[in-house]
Design an enzyme around this catalytic site. Structure first.
Site: not given
Ligand code: SAH
Length: 238
Positions: A12, A90, A176, A200
């Site tokens: 990011e 994000t 988060m 998403d």
């Molecule tokens: N799936 C990724 C993890 C990152 S997702 C991996 O395996 O590396 C989570 C990160 O993106 C967090 O920093 C959060 O702030 C943000 N984020 C994006 N979409 C989100 C959602 N639907 N719910 C919570 N956090 C989300």
């Protein structure tokens, strides 16, 4: 003005470092044990500092969530004494509230927690967060940023209990880190805002972990472009 940007993932942060022309700086010796990383630069009239959570020593993965965000913001505030702290990253968006992939929200109103439940009078309020956000409506209008209520929790999935709290504040962005960043910014007397780009759709047909990586690139490029615009606008109006 001195602006501290707080970000969770290196993916990011990369386009932000590039677009703002930031340079890495040494972590102060007192913060040597923590994995957070710092960048700095001058962008127009503003001094811009960036702190990124860094990696978990066990898994090698980027640290995400409120625990790392708290330490990052504390380090950034101690090191740089910012006037304004920006939680950038994000988020999940909501189709029913106009959310779409790549849209960037500028935080408004207050920032909430949706996964801290303590049904004891007083502690119930404390657990919800509700930290103040500084509104920048003019800048938002000029850059085409949608005002959004941001809600924070430590899980990527959505539980029924979390969903109730998200609905009760009408959140546009589920992520988060923001509430943790806002809390520390407040302790240091800095103003707070957040820019969150949708990777998403929470109320869409696909699980977030699939959509997230598909859209990460587009979302982070949009985020970087809007963040550059935001910082430049700050120089002239705030
Ligand atoms: N799936 C990724 C993890 C990152 S997702 C991996 O395996 O590396 C989570 C990160 O993106 C967090 O920093 C959060 O702030 C943000 N984020 C994006 N979409 C989100 C959602 N639907 N719910 C919570 N956090 C989300």
């Amino acid at each position: 003005m001195r602006v501290l940007i707080v970000m969770a993932m290196h993916a990011e942060a990369k386009p932000v470092v590039r677009e703002l022309g930031l340079k890495p700086v040494e972590t102060p010796p007192w913060a040597a044990p923590v994995p957070m990383r710092l960048w700095q630069g001058q962008v127009g009239a503003n001094e811009v500092d960036l702190v990124v959570n860094g990696q978990d020593s066990e898994t090698g993965l980027d640290l995400i969530g409120t625990q790392a965000a708290t330490a990052s913001t504390m380090l950034g505030c101690e090191a740089f004494t910012p006037d304004l702290v920006v939680s950038a990253g994000t988020c999940g968006g909501f189709a029913k509230r106009g959310g779409s992939i790549g849209k960037v929200y500028l935080a408004t109103d207050r920032v909430w927690y949706h996964d801290r439940r303590v049904p004891i009078p007083g502690f119930d309020l404390m657990a919800r967060g509700g930290y103040p956000v500084t509104d920048f409506p003019e800048i938002g209008r000029r850059l085409g940023l949608k005002p959004g209520v941001v809600s924070t929790g430590d899980s990527l999935d959505l539980s029924d209990e979390d969903s109730k709290r998200i609905e009760s504040v009408g959140a546009h962005a589920k992520e988060m880190e923001a509430a943790a960043v806002a809390w520390v910014a407040g302790l240091f007397g800095a103003r707070f805002t957040a820019l969150k780009s949708v990777t998403d759709i929470v109320d869409g047909p696909h699980p977030p972990e699939e959509e997230f990586f598909e859209n990460l690139n587009q979302a982070t490029e949009n985020l970087a472009a809007k963040l550059v615009g935001f910082i430049n606008e700050l120089g002239s109006t705030a």
